[in-house]
Structures are given as structure tokens and as C-alpha cells.
Design a protein around this motif. Sequence first.
Motif, short mmCIF file in Angstrom:
data_model
loop_
_atom_site.label_atom_id
_atom_site.label_comp_id
_atom_site.label_asym_id
_atom_site.label_seq_id
_atom_site.Cartn_x
_atom_site.Cartn_y
_atom_site.Cartn_z
N PHE A 198 0.83 -1.22 0.00
CA PHE A 198 0.00 0.00 0.00
C PHE A 198 0.86 1.26 0.00
O PHE A 198 0.58 2.21 -0.74
N GLU A 199 1.91 1.28 0.82
CA GLU A 199 2.78 2.46 0.89
C GLU A 199 3.49 2.72 -0.45
O GLU A 199 3.69 3.86 -0.85
N ARG A 200 3.86 1.63 -1.11
CA ARG A 200 4.53 1.75 -2.42
C ARG A 200 3.59 2.41 -3.43
O ARG A 200 3.98 3.28 -4.19
N HIS A 201 2.33 2.01 -3.42
CA HIS A 201 1.34 2.59 -4.33
C HIS A 201 1.08 4.05 -4.00
O HIS A 201 0.97 4.89 -4.90
N ILE A 202 0.95 4.35 -2.72
CA ILE A 202 0.72 5.74 -2.31
C ILE A 202 1.87 6.62 -2.78
O ILE A 202 1.67 7.69 -3.35
N GLU A 203 3.08 6.13 -2.57
CA GLU A 203 4.29 6.88 -2.95
C GLU A 203 4.37 7.11 -4.46
O GLU A 203 4.55 8.23 -4.93
N LEU A 204 4.20 6.04 -5.23
CA LEU A 204 4.32 6.14 -6.69
C LEU A 204 3.21 6.98 -7.31
O LEU A 204 3.47 7.84 -8.15
N ASP A 205 1.97 6.74 -6.89
CA ASP A 205 0.83 7.37 -7.55
C ASP A 205 0.65 8.83 -7.16
O ASP A 205 0.21 9.64 -7.96
N ALA A 206 1.00 9.18 -5.92
CA ALA A 206 0.86 10.57 -5.49
C ALA A 206 1.96 11.44 -6.08
O ALA A 206 1.72 12.57 -6.52
N ASP A 207 3.19 10.90 -6.10
CA ASP A 207 4.34 11.71 -6.51
C ASP A 207 4.48 11.86 -8.02
O ASP A 207 4.80 12.93 -8.52
N GLU A 208 4.26 10.77 -8.75
CA GLU A 208 4.57 10.79 -10.18
C GLU A 208 3.43 10.35 -11.07
O GLU A 208 2.98 11.09 -11.94
N HIS A 209 2.97 9.13 -10.85
CA HIS A 209 2.06 8.50 -11.81
C HIS A 209 0.73 9.23 -11.96
O HIS A 209 0.24 9.40 -13.08
N GLY A 210 0.16 9.66 -10.84
CA GLY A 210 -1.13 10.37 -10.90
C GLY A 210 -1.08 11.62 -11.77
O GLY A 210 -1.83 11.75 -12.74
N PRO A 211 -0.18 12.57 -11.46
CA PRO A 211 -0.08 13.79 -12.27
C PRO A 211 0.26 13.52 -13.73
O PRO A 211 -0.28 14.18 -14.63
N MET A 212 1.12 12.52 -13.98
CA MET A 212 1.49 12.19 -15.36
C MET A 212 0.31 11.60 -16.12
O MET A 212 0.12 11.85 -17.31
N ALA A 213 -0.52 10.82 -15.41
CA ALA A 213 -1.71 10.23 -16.04
C ALA A 213 -2.71 11.31 -16.45
O ALA A 213 -3.35 11.21 -17.50
N MET A 214 -2.83 12.35 -15.62
CA MET A 214 -3.71 13.48 -15.97
C MET A 214 -3.24 14.16 -17.26
O MET A 214 -4.04 14.53 -18.12
N LYS A 215 -1.93 14.30 -17.36
CA LYS A 215 -1.35 14.91 -18.56
C LYS A 215 -1.63 14.04 -19.79
O LYS A 215 -1.91 14.56 -20.88
N MET A 216 -1.56 12.74 -19.61
CA MET A 216 -1.83 11.80 -20.70
C MET A 216 -3.26 11.97 -21.22
O MET A 216 -3.49 12.00 -22.43
N ILE A 217 -4.23 12.12 -20.31
CA ILE A 217 -5.63 12.32 -20.69
C ILE A 217 -5.77 13.58 -21.56
O ILE A 217 -6.41 13.57 -22.61
N THR A 218 -5.15 14.65 -21.10
CA THR A 218 -5.21 15.93 -21.83
C THR A 218 -4.65 15.77 -23.24
O THR A 218 -5.22 16.28 -24.21
N GLU A 219 -3.53 15.06 -23.35
CA GLU A 219 -2.90 14.88 -24.66
C GLU A 219 -3.71 13.98 -25.58
O GLU A 219 -3.76 14.18 -26.79
#
Length: 261
Positions: A198-219
Amino acid sequence: MDIQSINRSIETQKNALLQHSLYEKVETVEDLRCFLESHVYAVWDFMSLLKALQSKLTCTTTPWVASKNPETRYLINEIVLAEESDLTLDGKRQSHFEMYLDAMTSCGANTDMINTFIENVVATQNIFVSIKQSDLHPNIKAFLDFTFRVIEEGKPHEIAAAFTFGREDLIPAMFTKILRNFEANFPETDLSKLIYYFERHIELDADEHGPMAMKMITELCENSETKWKEVEEISKLALEKRIGLWDAIEEKIVKSATELV
């Protein structure tokens, strides 16, 4: 339409999920096992969403040619790397799904049903037949069916919507809530592998993956109102299916507790 308007549009479903009564129902180790035995299907099917995106948005065939957007390519490959071959607590390489199975075994949860289900998927070579043939709760069936219908439809922006708003964007808040509950209720139980997952997911998705995924949607949507509307629709459905999954797990926990009385 843009990311902000999508977030406003799905706020009701998102709040319903984050304030779900399930979190308060996981009070005993038996409840925890029940939670894990059903939630594991969401851990498993996540990889198919990700692999569908990798297939659509990067080049996975030969001869290789550069895909359209290097930033999106990086995001997908970065998430695949983390999800499919991350470092475990003891320094080995495993997928997050395999890590989750190990964590289940460590706390005494049963992995037979998920393993049998995957064996059936391999045998039938048809995910929809396997879902229908399974003894899973109807809401879990609906959750899985929705994921693979979106994948089968094959629209990259819709797959990205289910992946981003139905998974990546939710995980930090949702998993933090679950984790706090686990730590408070099970101080005597060795949940080191589960907490690490759970901590690994929180770390990865909050710091990098989440914001990058939002950018992917926009593109992927650019200025297409049709694509943005489809993203909105799929995002709402993805959240509703997740709420249905939470309802199913809560129902199973309550039923199990009643049977023990």
C-alpha cells in the motif's frame, strides 16, 4: 472541457467511494482476509488496463517505430516497470500483483479463488466466459466485465480514463484510508508485506504517476469535445463499479461476521 471539469463532474462518485462505510467494517483479521480475497481482483485487472495502454500508446511490435508522444510513452513504460517488476520488501523483483498474493498468504488470506480464476482465464482464452463461469459476487463480475469491455472497445482515451480516474488518481487517498485502518486495528498482526504494498502505491501514484496520467488524458483528448465527454462517462462508470466492488466486499464481511456469531 478539461481535467478540472472532469474532476468536478465525478466529485459525487469520488466522495461516495472515499467515504464508504466499508473502511469501518474491517475490524478483525478475518475481516481483513475477506477484504483482500475480493480486492485482489482489482489488483489483477489493473495490469490489463495498463498493458492495453502500453499496446495502444507505445510501440510493442516489430519493426519498431517511435510512437506519437514521448511523454505518454515514458509514463506508460515507467508505470509498467514499477507495476510488473518492482522491488519487494526483501529486495527481489516482483509484480505488484505477486506482492499482493504474498501479502495475502502472510496474513492467512486464501489465494485459491483468484488462482483458480486466472487458471480458467488461461484455459478458456476468453475473459468474458471466465467471468460468467465464476462464482464471484455479481458486483465483482460487473467490475471485471466493465474493465475488459473498455479494453475491448479499444479507444485509448477511454482506457486512459478508466485507468486514471478509476484507479491512479484514487489510490493515494483510498489506500491511505485503508492503511490507517489496518494499522489501528491490527497492531499485533504482521502486516509488513501488505503495508509495504500500500505504501509503495501511495508513494508512486501521489508523486509521479497520478499527475502524469492526468497529462496523458489531456494529450489524448486534445480539443475533441466528443473524447472529453467519453472520458467523463467512463470515469463516472469506473467509479460506480468501484463503489459496487466496495459494496460487495462490505456485504461479504458482514455476512461472514454474522455466520461466526
